[in-house]
Design a protein around this motif. Structure first.
Motif, PDB file in Angstrom:
ATOM      1  N   GLU A   1      37.820  74.508  52.442  1.00  0.00           N
ATOM      2  CA  GLU A   1      37.740  75.425  53.646  1.00  0.00           C
ATOM      3  C   GLU A   1      36.622  76.331  54.157  1.00  0.00           C
ATOM      4  N   THR A   2      35.924  76.595  52.966  1.00  0.00           N
ATOM      5  CA  THR A   2      34.709  77.507  53.530  1.00  0.00           C
ATOM      6  C   THR A   2      33.512  76.859  54.636  1.00  0.00           C
ATOM      7  N   PRO A   3      33.374  75.559  54.346  1.00  0.00           N
ATOM      8  CA  PRO A   3      32.277  75.078  55.256  1.00  0.00           C
ATOM      9  C   PRO A   3      33.076  74.882  56.562  1.00  0.00           C
ATOM     10  N   LYS A   4      34.335  74.809  56.872  1.00  0.00           N
ATOM     11  CA  LYS A   4      34.841  74.737  58.144  1.00  0.00           C
ATOM     12  C   LYS A   4      34.751  75.986  58.759  1.00  0.00           C
ATOM     13  N   VAL A   5      34.754  77.213  58.005  1.00  0.00           N
ATOM     14  CA  VAL A   5      34.647  78.627  58.919  1.00  0.00           C
ATOM     15  C   VAL A   5      33.214  78.833  59.064  1.00  0.00           C
ATOM     16  N   ILE A   6      32.415  78.347  58.143  1.00  0.00           N
ATOM     17  CA  ILE A   6      30.847  78.641  58.714  1.00  0.00           C
ATOM     18  C   ILE A   6      30.603  78.010  59.787  1.00  0.00           C
ATOM     19  N   ALA A   7      31.067  76.814  60.043  1.00  0.00           N
ATOM     20  CA  ALA A   7      30.808  75.881  61.247  1.00  0.00           C
ATOM     21  C   ALA A   7      31.438  76.629  62.363  1.00  0.00           C
ATOM     22  N   ASN A   8      32.955  76.896  62.158  1.00  0.00           N
ATOM     23  CA  ASN A   8      33.526  77.319  63.375  1.00  0.00           C
ATOM     24  C   ASN A   8      34.415  78.519  62.876  1.00  0.00           C
ATOM     25  N   PRO A   9      33.638  79.862  62.969  1.00  0.00           N
ATOM     26  CA  PRO A   9      34.106  81.131  62.780  1.00  0.00           C
ATOM     27  C   PRO A   9      35.752  81.350  63.288  1.00  0.00           C
ATOM     28  N   ASN A  10      36.180  80.597  64.329  1.00  0.00           N
ATOM     29  CA  ASN A  10      37.466  80.914  64.846  1.00  0.00           C
ATOM     30  C   ASN A  10      38.517  79.924  64.530  1.00  0.00           C
ATOM     31  N   ASP A  11      38.230  79.331  63.286  1.00  0.00           N
ATOM     32  CA  ASP A  11      39.364  78.194  62.619  1.00  0.00           C
ATOM     33  C   ASP A  11      40.293  78.886  62.029  1.00  0.00           C
ATOM     34  N   TYR A  12      41.506  79.285  62.710  1.00  0.00           N
ATOM     35  CA  TYR A  12      42.562  80.109  62.065  1.00  0.00           C
ATOM     36  C   TYR A  12      43.091  79.539  60.644  1.00  0.00           C
ATOM     37  N   GLN A  13      43.204  78.366  61.113  1.00  0.00           N
ATOM     38  CA  GLN A  13      43.918  77.642  59.885  1.00  0.00           C
ATOM     39  C   GLN A  13      43.094  77.803  58.281  1.00  0.00           C
ATOM     40  N   ALA A  14      41.752  77.485  58.486  1.00  0.00           N
ATOM     41  CA  ALA A  14      40.730  77.614  57.441  1.00  0.00           C
ATOM     42  C   ALA A  14      40.640  79.184  57.062  1.00  0.00           C
ATOM     43  N   ARG A  15      40.556  79.962  57.978  1.00  0.00           N
ATOM     44  CA  ARG A  15      40.621  81.427  57.705  1.00  0.00           C
ATOM     45  C   ARG A  15      41.679  81.606  56.947  1.00  0.00           C
ATOM     46  N   ALA A  16      42.878  81.146  57.396  1.00  0.00           N
ATOM     47  CA  ALA A  16      44.169  81.599  56.657  1.00  0.00           C
ATOM     48  C   ALA A  16      44.248  81.036  55.091  1.00  0.00           C
ATOM     49  N   ASN A  17      43.756  79.867  54.988  1.00  0.00           N
ATOM     50  CA  ASN A  17      43.776  79.460  53.439  1.00  0.00           C
ATOM     51  C   ASN A  17      42.815  80.321  52.760  1.00  0.00           C
ATOM     52  N   ILE A  18      41.748  80.564  53.230  1.00  0.00           N
ATOM     53  CA  ILE A  18      40.783  81.449  52.643  1.00  0.00           C
ATOM     54  C   ILE A  18      41.264  82.972  52.221  1.00  0.00           C
ATOM     55  N   MET A  19      42.077  83.470  53.354  1.00  0.00           N
ATOM     56  CA  MET A  19      42.520  84.925  52.884  1.00  0.00           C
ATOM     57  C   MET A  19      43.436  84.879  51.693  1.00  0.00           C
ATOM     58  N   TRP A  20      44.425  83.676  51.859  1.00  0.00           N
ATOM     59  CA  TRP A  20      45.488  83.557  50.911  1.00  0.00           C
ATOM     60  C   TRP A  20      44.745  83.185  49.326  1.00  0.00           C
ATOM     61  N   ALA A  21      43.771  82.607  49.643  1.00  0.00           N
ATOM     62  CA  ALA A  21      43.176  82.240  48.269  1.00  0.00           C
ATOM     63  C   ALA A  21      42.396  83.332  47.823  1.00  0.00           C
ATOM     64  N   GLY A  22      41.813  84.526  48.702  1.00  0.00           N
ATOM     65  CA  GLY A  22      41.139  85.576  48.248  1.00  0.00           C
ATOM     66  C   GLY A  22      42.182  86.549  47.540  1.00  0.00           C
ATOM     67  N   MET A  23      43.347  86.519  48.022  1.00  0.00           N
ATOM     68  CA  MET A  23      44.399  87.289  47.216  1.00  0.00           C
ATOM     69  C   MET A  23      44.962  86.394  45.626  1.00  0.00           C
TER      70      MET A  23
END
Ligand code: NZQ
Ligand code: ZN
Length: 389
Positions: free
Chosen positions: A228-250
């Protein structure tokens, strides 16, 4: 697997627009007068703070504000917060921001009912018996403080960065809206991703045998981060990738991936001295230290590193030379960090070789040793800093 108790009482409210539920959540957990705590202004600029205030007002909850939490939060802000809470009879703290703001809120929460100096909880002199309840509105996936019982504060006198832990400071609720993280600069996003992965590695490298379930959970979180991380680096507005990363962080830090096993945490301790001294981002410091630590301890359990290499980094197992496989895995980790824009050396971080004695001294183990997977002495800590040069 070892005996354990797992306690993660936080209510997580996840998804779009969830910050608008803040007022109802404070009410649900018995708050009536809130301290709104935040950082250097990102939540003001994004309009998030106004939305949280609106939500509190609509639920009939009064509040006062304390902004200005520094990344790598400082004790001076904690003292200020304790005084304000006492003066205003605050009964609930809402942290709106990242790990720094949340940790500062947790420190204030412990400090308000305590007659002594809150730093006692960070120096190991005392442990808290009470704390104000804390809720969070998270704006960066990184530290995992939204689900952890930990807080890390820097004492300006001597620039000592220390942690305190207690179930009393586990947040009552955490609002996780992945869209709030879209305003993060790519570098800060990558720092967060590195920290999340480090939280898993600190648990993955263990001497405890027969921990297949947590091993596999760790690997799942790492694989998701790599995906997921490369996806948000390439596109900061990728909600689904952001969501997966946010839950992974928890998930990476409320300890569900670490139960029943010994854990290490030396990389974190070694890094904390870097972010204390140079005020660098914690994740960036980890990118420099964690691979160096791995290289330094790899021979302690080559097969565990080879397991990481094959299962997480898709390296080919070299049965004749497992150390090669283990080292390939560490190299793959470094390549990944580089690909997301992380520093790998002291020089890239802005750290200086001549400060190594100070870093080791501040680490503060004297003649003792520390760590779970591999016990390290001061000389080993120094060697790891030197490996990271
Ligand atoms: O201060 P503002 O203006 O809000 O800006 C912050 C800050 O400059 C910015 N930021 C956060 N969300 C943003 C944003 N900018 C734009 N858009 C957004 N949505 O990012 C910068 C870093 O924020 P910070 O809170 O410092 O980040 P992080 O969550 O990485 O927290 C780092 C701190 O947590 C500690 C670290 O040591 C460090 O002090 N840790 C806490 C842990 C815990 N309590 O369990 C565990 C961790 O291992 C870690 O040690
Ligand atoms: Zn961390």
């Amino acid at each position: 697997m070892e005996n354990f108790s797992f306690y993660s009482p936080t209510k997580f409210v996840f998804g779009q627009d969830t910050e608008n539920k803040c007022g109802a959540l404070v009410r649900e957990f018995g708050g009536s007068k809130v301290l709104l705590h935040y950082g250097g202004g990102s939540v003001v600029r994004s309009g998030l703070l106004d939305r949280v205030k609106k939500s509190l007002t609509e639920s009939g909850i009064s509040f006062c504000e304390l902004g200005g939490v520094h990344p790598n939060p400082l004790d001076s802000k904690v003292y200020e917060g304790i005084e304000l809470c006492r003066k205003e009879s605050i009964d609930f703290i809402v942290a709106v921001g990242g790990g720094s703001t949340i940790d500062s809120a947790k420190a204030i929460a412990m400090g308000v009912p305590y007659e002594g100096d809150f730093w006692d909880f960070y120096s190991g002199k005392n442990s808290p018996k009470a704390a104000l309840p804390v809720g969070t509105v998270l704006t960066i996936a990184a530290a995992g403080s939204e689900g952890s019982g930990d807080s890390v504060i820097t004492k300006e006198d001597g620039m000592l960065k220390r942690g305190a832990g207690s179930d009393l400071i586990r947040p009552k609720f955490s609002v996780l809206n992945p869209a709030l993280t879209m305003t993060l600069p790519a570098y800060q996003t990558a720092c967060g991703a590195t920290d999340i992965m480090a939280h898993v590695f600190e648990r993955y490298f263990t001497n405890t045998q027969n921990v297949e379930t947590t091993d596999r959970l760790c690997e799942a979180v790492l694989l998701s981060m790599i995906h997921e991380t490369p996806k948000v680096i390439a596109n900061p507005n990728d909600y689904q990738a952001r969501a997966n990363i946010m839950w992974a962080g928890m998930v990476a830090h409320n300890n569900i991936v670490g139960v029943g096993r010994d854990q290490d945490w030396n990389s974190h301790g070694i890094e904390h001295e870097l972010s204390a001294l140079y005020d660098c981002a914690h994740g960036a410091g980890l990118a420099v230290i964690m691979p160096a630590w791995m290289q330094y301890v790899v021979e302690h359990d080559v097969m565990r590193f080879a397991q990481m290499a094959t299962r997480v980094w898709n390296c080919k197992m070299d049965f004749a030379n497992p150390l090669k496989t283990a080292m390939d895995g560490i190299q793959a980790f470094k390549n990944f960090l580089k690909s997301i824009g992380m520093p790998l050396t002291f020089a890239e971080l802005g750290a200086k070789e001549e400060d190594i004695p100070t870093l080791v001294k501040n680490f503060g183990i004297g003649d003792g040793e520390t760590g779970g997977f591999v016990h390290l002495k001061a000389k080993d800590i120094e060697n790891i800093y030197r490996l990271a040069l």
